[in-house]
Motif scaffolding. Structure first.
Motif, PDB file in Angstrom:
ATOM      1  N   PHE A   1      29.870  41.721  41.949  1.00  0.00           N
ATOM      2  CA  PHE A   1      30.751  40.714  42.553  1.00  0.00           C
ATOM      3  C   PHE A   1      31.774  40.205  41.539  1.00  0.00           C
ATOM      4  O   PHE A   1      32.974  40.093  41.842  1.00  0.00           O
ATOM      5  N   ALA A   2      31.309  39.909  40.322  1.00  0.00           N
ATOM      6  CA  ALA A   2      32.211  39.430  39.271  1.00  0.00           C
ATOM      7  C   ALA A   2      33.239  40.494  38.904  1.00  0.00           C
ATOM      8  O   ALA A   2      34.402  40.182  38.624  1.00  0.00           O
ATOM      9  N   SER A   3      32.829  41.761  38.921  1.00  0.00           N
ATOM     10  CA  SER A   3      33.747  42.862  38.604  1.00  0.00           C
ATOM     11  C   SER A   3      34.843  42.989  39.661  1.00  0.00           C
ATOM     12  O   SER A   3      36.009  43.256  39.342  1.00  0.00           O
ATOM     13  N   ILE A   4      34.464  42.799  40.936  1.00  0.00           N
ATOM     14  CA  ILE A   4      35.452  42.850  42.023  1.00  0.00           C
ATOM     15  C   ILE A   4      36.458  41.720  41.877  1.00  0.00           C
ATOM     16  O   ILE A   4      37.669  41.923  42.013  1.00  0.00           O
ATOM     17  N   VAL A   5      35.952  40.527  41.586  1.00  0.00           N
ATOM     18  CA  VAL A   5      36.846  39.368  41.371  1.00  0.00           C
ATOM     19  C   VAL A   5      37.763  39.639  40.185  1.00  0.00           C
ATOM     20  O   VAL A   5      38.963  39.353  40.228  1.00  0.00           O
ATOM     21  N   PHE A   6      37.195  40.203  39.118  1.00  0.00           N
ATOM     22  CA  PHE A   6      37.960  40.544  37.920  1.00  0.00           C
ATOM     23  C   PHE A   6      39.103  41.499  38.267  1.00  0.00           C
ATOM     24  O   PHE A   6      40.241  41.319  37.824  1.00  0.00           O
ATOM     25  N   ALA A   7      38.799  42.524  39.069  1.00  0.00           N
ATOM     26  CA  ALA A   7      39.809  43.516  39.445  1.00  0.00           C
ATOM     27  C   ALA A   7      40.921  42.876  40.276  1.00  0.00           C
ATOM     28  O   ALA A   7      42.116  43.137  40.046  1.00  0.00           O
ATOM     29  N   VAL A   8      40.548  42.025  41.236  1.00  0.00           N
ATOM     30  CA  VAL A   8      41.540  41.371  42.099  1.00  0.00           C
ATOM     31  C   VAL A   8      42.450  40.456  41.286  1.00  0.00           C
ATOM     32  O   VAL A   8      43.679  40.492  41.431  1.00  0.00           O
ATOM     33  N   VAL A   9      41.850  39.640  40.424  1.00  0.00           N
ATOM     34  CA  VAL A   9      42.640  38.732  39.584  1.00  0.00           C
ATOM     35  C   VAL A   9      43.513  39.519  38.617  1.00  0.00           C
ATOM     36  O   VAL A   9      44.658  39.164  38.355  1.00  0.00           O
ATOM     37  N   GLY A  10      42.977  40.612  38.085  1.00  0.00           N
ATOM     38  CA  GLY A  10      43.749  41.458  37.166  1.00  0.00           C
ATOM     39  C   GLY A  10      44.969  42.051  37.827  1.00  0.00           C
ATOM     40  O   GLY A  10      46.054  42.109  37.230  1.00  0.00           O
TER      41      GLY A  10
END
Length: 217
Positions: A96-105
């Motif tokens: 979940f944190a990785s998905i958020v990281f990708a979206v914010v990136g």
């Protein structure tokens, strides 16, 4: 006795899936390495051709990484089942944190090029948020591997955490030295580049070794 036999069977399957996951992660490194070699030794080539090769590299690595993530999911699910640990729960948080990281990136990449004050503020906040997610992911990653070390009674998972951190720090330092022109001779540049590549590969290879050393009894 029957329950013990079942647990051993599940553990053996979890170990197999964990090993496959690590091999797939190593395959992504191999794909990137051979792609770079191909681009170096086939010069000159057009910009469109280079973009196509990089697109293919990214697509293949995405599929490999996704497959590795799925295999790791099932491996941790089985370990959580027989040990009652929360390793899969931690892994879910990491995903979940990785998905958020990708979206914010991605959002950060779009607004960084906009030259106005609101966009600059947004880019700064996005940058801080990315840093916070990175730290959070690192904590979850360490927690996951310490949990694996505890439930499997395999201290190599703990060693892997410290080994990976040391490798990353050294590789990052070498990259900074390369980018600032610290290395000037061709041999030293090549040696530094090779060292960086090895330092990124070794932790995953060690992780594979840690999975292979899980005792099935």
């Amino acid at each position: 006795m029957q329950e013990t036999s079942y647990n051993q069977k599940v553990l053996k399957e979890a170990k197999r899936q964990g090993i496959i996951s690590c091999r797939l992660m190593l395959a992504t490194v191999a794909v990137s390495f051979f792609t770079k070699l191909y681009l170096i030794f086939t010069r000159p080539h057009g910009e469109s051709q280079e973009q196509l090769i990089k697109l293919l590299e990214g697509s293949v690595n995405f599929v490999l990484f996704l497959a590795a993530a799925v295999y790791m999911w099932y491996a941790l699910k089985k370990l959580e089942e027989i040990y009652g640990a929360d390793v899969l729960s931690i892994y879910k948080q990491m995903i979940f944190a990785s998905i958020v990281f990708a979206v914010v990136g991605i959002a950060f990449g779009f607004i960084r090029g906009v030259e106005d004050r609101p966009a600059a503020i947004g880019a700064g906040l996005a940058g801080l948020f990315i840093l916070a997610i990175t730290v959070y992911l690192a904590v979850l990653w360490a927690k996951l591997n310490f949990s694996l070390a505890k439930i499997t009674e395999n201290t190599l998972f703990k060693t892997y955490v410290f080994f990976a951190i040391a490798s990353f720090i050294i590789a990052f330092a070498l990259q900074m030295m390369l980018s600032t022109g610290y290395f000037t001779a061709v041999f030293s540049i090549l040696f530094a580049a090779l060292s960086i590549a090895i330092l990124y590969v070794l932790p995953t290879a060690f992780y594979l070794y840690a999975w292979t050393m899980i005792k099935e009894e």
